[in-house]
Scaffold this motif. Structure first.
Motif, mmCIF file in Angstrom:
data_model
loop_
_atom_site.group_PDB
_atom_site.id
_atom_site.type_symbol
_atom_site.label_atom_id
_atom_site.label_comp_id
_atom_site.label_asym_id
_atom_site.label_seq_id
_atom_site.Cartn_x
_atom_site.Cartn_y
_atom_site.Cartn_z
ATOM 1 N N LEU A 223 0.833 -1.207 0.000
ATOM 2 C CA LEU A 223 0.000 0.000 0.000
ATOM 3 C C LEU A 223 0.869 1.259 0.000
ATOM 4 C CD1 LEU A 223 -2.718 -1.113 2.565
ATOM 5 C CD2 LEU A 223 -3.125 -0.590 0.153
ATOM 6 N N ASP A 224 1.937 1.265 0.782
ATOM 7 C CA ASP A 224 2.805 2.442 0.867
ATOM 8 C C ASP A 224 3.455 2.770 -0.462
ATOM 9 O OD1 ASP A 224 2.272 2.905 3.510
ATOM 10 O OD2 ASP A 224 3.990 1.770 4.259
ATOM 11 N N ILE A 225 3.824 1.750 -1.212
ATOM 12 C CA ILE A 225 4.540 1.977 -2.468
ATOM 13 C C ILE A 225 3.584 2.177 -3.640
ATOM 14 C CG2 ILE A 225 6.118 0.917 -4.136
ATOM 15 C CD1 ILE A 225 7.600 -0.336 -1.831
ATOM 16 N N ILE A 226 2.520 1.387 -3.705
ATOM 17 C CA ILE A 226 1.593 1.476 -4.840
ATOM 18 C C ILE A 226 0.640 2.653 -4.682
ATOM 19 C CG2 ILE A 226 -0.189 0.252 -6.150
ATOM 20 C CD1 ILE A 226 1.124 -2.360 -5.306
ATOM 21 N N TYR A 227 0.220 2.938 -3.444
ATOM 22 C CA TYR A 227 -0.703 4.048 -3.194
ATOM 23 C C TYR A 227 -0.108 5.023 -2.165
ATOM 24 C CZ TYR A 227 -4.139 0.961 -5.423
ATOM 25 O OH TYR A 227 -4.808 0.150 -6.298
ATOM 26 N N PRO A 228 1.037 5.641 -2.451
ATOM 27 C CA PRO A 228 1.652 6.549 -1.479
ATOM 28 C C PRO A 228 0.767 7.759 -1.202
ATOM 29 C CG PRO A 228 2.716 6.770 -3.621
ATOM 30 C CD PRO A 228 1.786 5.593 -3.726
#
Length: 352
Positions: free
Chosen positions: A318-323
């Motif tokens: 989630l942190d990388i794909i939807y920052p």
């Protein structure tokens, strides 16, 4: 890692200092029999000062604020104003101080003045363009690194999720349950086989995509829930609600919610007590909301079945794909009900 970043930052500062020191000291390399006084050197340094202003104006403000955000026309307009303003300043300043800068009583013809003016235009344009180019190069590298990180995490998640969802105990239990259905409810068994086939198809094919249609992900979750229902006793109540805006182009990273569903079936089911699992998926053009609520019956810490990609890997994805484009709230409520809710604010396929 922090030490590497710090060293890289120090190296970048030293590079800037070296380049500008070379430019400011350049006039000294042309000193011959001509006397170079401190006053004259300071006046000559006005040129590299204007270059530095144009460069750092773009490096720190114009390019990061406008060009990086796609406002190209605004960036070029501001640069043109800066370049022309500085060039006019240099022209007026040069004509006013030409006796000190060059030779006393020297005469500059109109053609010479035009050439000097366009020389300043060229140098200032080069400096401002270089400032923009460095910022854009840095932004491109950041985007490229992020893209590579997304790809690495996606592949790791894919491998770990496949390892979990295709492990023998899940396949064996599901097939045994379907086999048992064939003896007393052939139609239900056929439906289960079809759902099992669609579930495997989604795992083996759609999971390779960076983003998939939310409806495909909803079908995958629905099939997974139905296959798990076969194994549940009558004391377990499973509620499922799928609400997707019709005819809306909504995309999501594949299999990003399955960990929450798996955890609900693992920790929300009791063999003796009344228990429940509620799964809600809502999606429209603005956001995707996935919420799982279940009664809390935690398993023994030695029980490692069904860990999947894990909550840690899910947060990393989630942190990388939807920052900065998602919220995740989870925890136990006062009545010992566990709730996990993910809200995603990016519903469009990237680069779509």
């Amino acid at each position: 890692m922090n030490k590497q970043i710090r060293n890289k930052g120090i190296g970048g500062v030293l590079l800037h200092v070296f380049i500008w020191a070379a430019l400011f000291l350049l006039p000294l390399s042309f000193v011959g029999n001509e006397e170079m006084s401190l006053k004259k050197y300071a006046m000559i340094s006005v040129w590299p000062c204007t270059w530095a202003f144009g460069f750092y104006f773009n490096y720190f403000w114009n390019a990061p604020l406008n060009y990086v955000n796609g406002q190209y026309a605004k960036t070029r307009t501001i640069n043109a104003i800066i370049v022309v303003t500085l060039a006019v300043f240099l022209h007026v300043w040069t004509m006013h101080n030409k006796d000190t800068l060059y030779y006393p009583n020297v005469y500059f013809s109109p053609n010479t003045q035009v050439m000097l003016f366009f020389r300043d235009i060229y140098n200032l344009t080069l400096a401002t363009t270089l400032g923009c180019a460095i910022v854009m190069s840095r932004q491109w590298m950041l985007n490229e690194n992020r893209r590579k990180e997304v790809e690495v995490v996606r592949r790791e998640a894919e491998l770990k999720s496949l390892k979990y969802q295709l492990q023998p105990h899940f396949l064996l239990n599901t097939l045994n349950n379907i086999y048992a259905l064939t003896s007393f409810d052939q139609q239900k068994a056929q439906t289960a086989i079809k759902q099992f086939s669609e579930l495997l198809q989604h795992q083996l094919y759609n999971n390779h995509e960076e983003f998939v249609d939310i409806k495909k992900e909803a079908d995958f979750i629905h099939n997974y829930i139905n296959l798990m229902r076969i194994r549940l006793s009558s004391n377990v109540k499973v509620m499922e609600n799928i609400d997707i805006a019709p005819q809306a182009e909504i995309y999501v990273s594949p299999m990003i919610f399955i960990t929450l569903v798996e955890n609900a079936f693992k920790h929300g089911v009791s063999a003796n007590e009344e228990c429940f699992i509620r799964i809600d998926l809502k999606a429209d053009k603005e956001e995707i909301v996935f919420e799982v609520e279940n009664s809390n019956h935690p398993k023994d810490t030695k029980d490692k079945s069904g860990h999947g990609i894990g909550l840690t890997m899910l947060k990393q994805k989630l942190d990388i794909i939807y920052p900065d484009k998602y919220e995740w709230n989870k925890g136990l409520t006062t009545n010992q009900t566990y709730t996990s809710k993910i809200t995603i604010y990016d519903t469009k396929l990237r680069n779509h």
